[in-house]
Design a protein around this motif. Structure first.
Motif, short mmCIF file in Angstrom:
data_model
loop_
_atom_site.label_atom_id
_atom_site.label_comp_id
_atom_site.label_asym_id
_atom_site.label_seq_id
_atom_site.Cartn_x
_atom_site.Cartn_y
_atom_site.Cartn_z
N GLY A 1 0.80 -1.23 0.00
CA GLY A 1 0.00 0.00 0.00
C GLY A 1 0.82 1.27 0.00
O GLY A 1 0.51 2.24 -0.69
N VAL A 2 1.90 1.29 0.76
CA VAL A 2 2.72 2.50 0.87
C VAL A 2 3.57 2.72 -0.38
O VAL A 2 4.17 3.78 -0.53
N ALA A 3 3.63 1.72 -1.26
CA ALA A 3 4.52 1.82 -2.42
C ALA A 3 3.84 2.35 -3.67
O ALA A 3 4.49 2.61 -4.67
N ARG A 4 2.53 2.53 -3.65
CA ARG A 4 1.80 2.87 -4.87
C ARG A 4 2.28 4.16 -5.53
O ARG A 4 2.30 4.28 -6.75
N THR A 5 2.64 5.15 -4.72
CA THR A 5 3.08 6.43 -5.28
C THR A 5 4.60 6.56 -5.30
O THR A 5 5.12 7.64 -5.56
N LYS A 6 5.27 5.45 -5.04
CA LYS A 6 6.73 5.42 -5.16
C LYS A 6 7.09 4.89 -6.54
O LYS A 6 6.31 4.17 -7.17
N PRO A 7 8.28 5.20 -7.05
CA PRO A 7 8.67 4.66 -8.35
C PRO A 7 8.87 3.15 -8.28
O PRO A 7 9.35 2.63 -7.27
N VAL A 8 8.48 2.47 -9.34
CA VAL A 8 8.62 1.02 -9.36
C VAL A 8 10.09 0.64 -9.51
O VAL A 8 10.85 1.28 -10.23
N GLU A 9 10.50 -0.42 -8.81
CA GLU A 9 11.85 -0.96 -8.91
C GLU A 9 11.74 -2.48 -8.83
O GLU A 9 10.67 -3.04 -8.63
N GLY A 10 12.89 -3.15 -8.98
CA GLY A 10 12.85 -4.60 -9.00
C GLY A 10 12.42 -5.16 -10.34
O GLY A 10 11.91 -6.28 -10.42
N ILE A 11 12.62 -4.39 -11.39
CA ILE A 11 12.29 -4.84 -12.73
C ILE A 11 13.54 -4.74 -13.60
O ILE A 11 14.53 -4.13 -13.22
N SER A 12 13.48 -5.35 -14.78
CA SER A 12 14.61 -5.33 -15.70
C SER A 12 14.40 -4.27 -16.77
O SER A 12 13.30 -3.72 -16.92
N LEU A 13 15.44 -4.04 -17.55
CA LEU A 13 15.31 -3.14 -18.70
C LEU A 13 14.26 -3.67 -19.67
O LEU A 13 13.49 -2.89 -20.23
#
Length: 360
Positions: free
Chosen positions: A216-228
């Motif tokens: 819930g707290v991550a929704r307005t944070k930038p996404v990470e943990g993904i690849s190019l």
């Protein structure tokens, strides 16, 4: 005598000798004051025009000519610069003359806004700004960045006009992309831990009723943990693409060749960008309001580093270029001439992205 003082002033400006420039300006003002009584009765039209030009030089003022799209309104935002650090001041009406220094022209029409940063150097003469792009209807999430020459990690190049995401892609936006995918691809592209051999790592998001949901707290944070590769797929989903490393350097450093989005390496040490945090995590986009590029893009110095579409060699290593600083990187990563290279398949924490699209 006045022309001689003009030459002294121009040489001082060229040498960036502020003390000599102030002395020459004072001497030029004195010479012009002695000339003024005889100006009306004895001077020719050409001499009066020359006198006006020298008066502007003595005051370090420049004629300003702005051409706008029909129906647009504009104001000037003076930029306070101390050791290269940037702070936008309150807007003011357009004037016929401006002093040398850093400025931002703010152009508005029909709810859309664009920012056009420019630098006026002492003694550079009249300033003409022609804004061809019409900001009418430009949404608040999009920023127009004009093309031009830039020096990035691969040297000097020329980049085109582009429309940019104002912020890094948030977890909420990425969740909508995941929801559009078949179940198998969704499992492959969910934010996840990295593994040494590239197998899918443990998801960082929860699976709820067949959907991957960010905390819930991550929704307005930038996404990470993904690849190019994941970032490229998202960009295609939105009809956009990833920027090149040179395009990224232009958007971060502006047209004046600033070393980073904040304007100086010194300012990176003052806590104005979310970078070099030993126990940090990503924060909400726009949380660090001072971390804003000359064009108005947020988090170009910190929060997350960002994927680009550039595949090349940098300092002996081959891979995809990642630009900018992050909560987990040293301060120097925020410089626009720096990059690190990564494999395209590897999901990374501390790295996000934003998208661009061409100007139609």
């Amino acid at each position: 005598r006045a022309r001689a003082r003009e030459g002294e002033l121009q040489r001082a400006w060229a040498a960036e000798d502020a003390t000599a420039a102030r002395h020459a300006q004072g001497a030029l003002r004195e010479a012009l004051a002695r000339l003024r009584p005889s100006l009306a009765s004895e001077a020719s039209d050409d001499e009066r025009a020359l006198f006006g030009k020298l008066e502007l030089l003595a005051k370090d003022q420049h004629l300003l000519d702005v051409v706008l799209p029909p129906g647009a309104e504009a104001s000037l935002l003076p930029v306070s610069v101390s050791d290269g650090a940037i702070a936008w001041d309150a807007g003011q009406a357009l004037e016929a003359h401006i002093t040398s220094g850093s400025w931002v022209l703010q152009v508005k029409r029909e709810g859309g806004t664009l920012f056009h940063p420019f630098l006026v150097r002492p003694g550079s003469g009249p300033v003409r700004l022609e804004i061809a792009f019409d900001p009418g209807g430009l949404d608040v999430a999009t920023v127009f960045v004009p093309g031009g020459i830039v020096v990035g990690p691969l040297g000097e190049s020329t980049v085109p006009d582009l429309l940019w995401d104002r912020t890094e892609v948030t977890a909420d936006r990425y969740a909508r992309f995941l929801d559009s995918l078949p179940a198998e691809e969704r499992r492959r592209r969910v934010p996840r831990e990295a593994t040494l051999l590239g197998e899918p790592g443990r998801p960082l998001w929860e699976l709820q009723r067949g959907r991957y949901v960010p905390p819930g707290v991550a929704r307005t944070k930038p996404v990470e943990g993904i690849s190019l590769r994941d970032a490229e797929a998202f960009a295609r989903f939105e009809g956009k693409r990833l920027p090149t490393a040179s395009e990224w350097a232009r958007a971060a450093g502006g047209p004046d060749g600033r070393v980073c989005a904040l304007g100086s390496a010194q300012r990176l040490t003052e806590g104005l960008a979310h970078v070099a945090q030993t126990r940090g995590r990503a924060t909400d986009v726009r949380m660090h309001a001072a971390d804003r590029s000359p064009y108005g893009l947020y988090d170009m110095a910190g929060n997350l580093a960002e994927y680009t579409s550039t595949l090349d060699r940098f300092r002996g290593e081959d891979g995809w270029f990642v630009m900018g600083g992050a909560y987990s990187t040293p301060i120097g990563a925020a410089l626009v001439t720096e990059a690190r290279v990564v494999p395209g398949w590897l999901p990374l924490e501390g790295v996000g992205f934003r998208c661009v699209r061409p100007v139609k």
